[in-house]
Motif scaffolding. Structure first.
Motif, short mmCIF file in Angstrom:
data_model
loop_
_atom_site.label_atom_id
_atom_site.label_comp_id
_atom_site.label_asym_id
_atom_site.label_seq_id
_atom_site.Cartn_x
_atom_site.Cartn_y
_atom_site.Cartn_z
N ARG A 47 0.81 -1.21 0.00
CA ARG A 47 0.00 0.00 0.00
C ARG A 47 0.84 1.26 0.00
O ARG A 47 0.34 2.34 -0.27
CB ARG A 47 -0.92 0.00 1.23
CG ARG A 47 -1.95 -1.13 1.16
CD ARG A 47 -2.88 -1.08 2.36
NE ARG A 47 -3.84 -2.18 2.33
CZ ARG A 47 -4.76 -2.39 3.26
NH1 ARG A 47 -4.85 -1.56 4.28
NH2 ARG A 47 -5.58 -3.40 3.18
N GLY A 224 2.25 6.14 -7.02
CA GLY A 224 1.39 5.18 -7.69
C GLY A 224 1.91 4.84 -9.09
O GLY A 224 1.88 3.67 -9.51
N LYS A 227 4.88 2.45 -8.77
CA LYS A 227 4.47 1.07 -8.48
C LYS A 227 3.94 0.39 -9.73
O LYS A 227 4.23 -0.78 -9.99
CB LYS A 227 3.42 1.06 -7.37
CG LYS A 227 3.97 1.46 -6.01
CD LYS A 227 2.89 1.47 -4.96
CE LYS A 227 3.43 1.90 -3.61
NZ LYS A 227 2.40 1.93 -2.56
N THR A 228 3.17 1.12 -10.52
CA THR A 228 2.64 0.56 -11.77
C THR A 228 3.77 0.29 -12.75
O THR A 228 3.82 -0.77 -13.39
CB THR A 228 1.63 1.53 -12.41
OG1 THR A 228 0.53 1.71 -11.50
CG2 THR A 228 1.10 0.98 -13.72
#
Length: 246
Positions: A47, A224, A227-228
């Motif tokens: 997360r 984000g 991470k992608t």
């Protein structure tokens, strides 16, 4: 000249963690949480929340830099040559590794590492702790230098896997050493076949051991997106590499 033992040790740890991430996504079918599995294999929080920093290896200072590091940077900003020398000692290997994975020769990596610290010394009074780590700030300077080099020379970025895998020490049997060398070489060659952004993300996260936040800061993206990008890179590596390479 063979690579220093600490550099080899960090490279081996990074490659091991990258293999674990590839195995994690290779074992996850579509829609079964592959991104979370890959992030866990990278040693981070799926997360990316507060708590343990989302690092893929390397030293962890806790929630931000230690008071000693803040004090050291402040002394360097006030003109202390000894303090800046200590910062050089702490971060020289990190900067060199980043540059070395991006250029083709050791001599060039050493030259660009030196130039990185020359520029850092000139600009250290502009450094701010707001939202960034000192090591990530140095890597950003190094990244710009590497980009300038390739723009000026119009040279393709290549990874010298033969030199990267050189070592003075042979602890395993000859057969095991050959197999490990071939496995590492195949993995590094596959990393080189990624697109530019995926390759840089994998280099920073696994071979450099930077956190998601530090990688995002250096690459100018949000966490984000990193991470992608990391997940897609690892998925691509899983497709490029034969199972025996892992």
């Amino acid at each position: 000249m063979p690579m220093p033992a600490p550099l080899l040790d960090r490279q081996e740890r990074g490659l091991l963690m990258l293999r674990e991430a590839i195995r994690a996504v290779a074992g996850e079918g579509p829609g079964r949480g592959g991104a979370h599995a890959a992030n866990r294999a990278a040693g981070g929080s799926a997360r990316g929340g507060s708590g343990t920093p989302d690092r893929a290896g390397g030293p962890v200072a806790g929630d931000g830099e230690s008071e000693a590091m803040v004090h050291l940077v402040r002394l360097a900003q006030e003109g202390s040559a000894d303090a800046f020398g200590e910062l050089y000692r702490i971060y020289c290997d990190t900067v060199f590794r980043y540059i070395y994975y991006r250029v083709s020769t050791r001599a060039l990596a050493e030259d660009l590492t030196s130039e990185t610290f020359v520029r850092a010394l000139r600009r250290i009074t502009t450094f701010s702790w707001q939202g960034r780590d000192f090591g990530a700030w140095l890597v950003t300077i190094a990244r710009n230098l590497v980009a300038d080099h390739f723009k000026s020379s119009r040279h393709r970025m290549e990874v010298s896997t033969g030199e990267m895998l050189d070592s003075n020490e042979v602890e395993a049997s000859p057969e095991e050493s050959v197999l490990e060398h071939l496995s590492n070489e195949a993995l590094l060659e596959a990393v080189h076949r990624l697109n530019d952004q995926q390759r840089e993300c994998v280099t920073l996260r696994f071979l450099q051991g930077l956190s998601v936040a530090e990688t995002a800061d250096i690459m100018g993206k949000n966490e984000g997106a990193i991470k992608t990008l990391q997940y897609r890179a690892v998925r691509t590596l899983a497709r490029l590499l034969p199972a025996e390479s892992l």
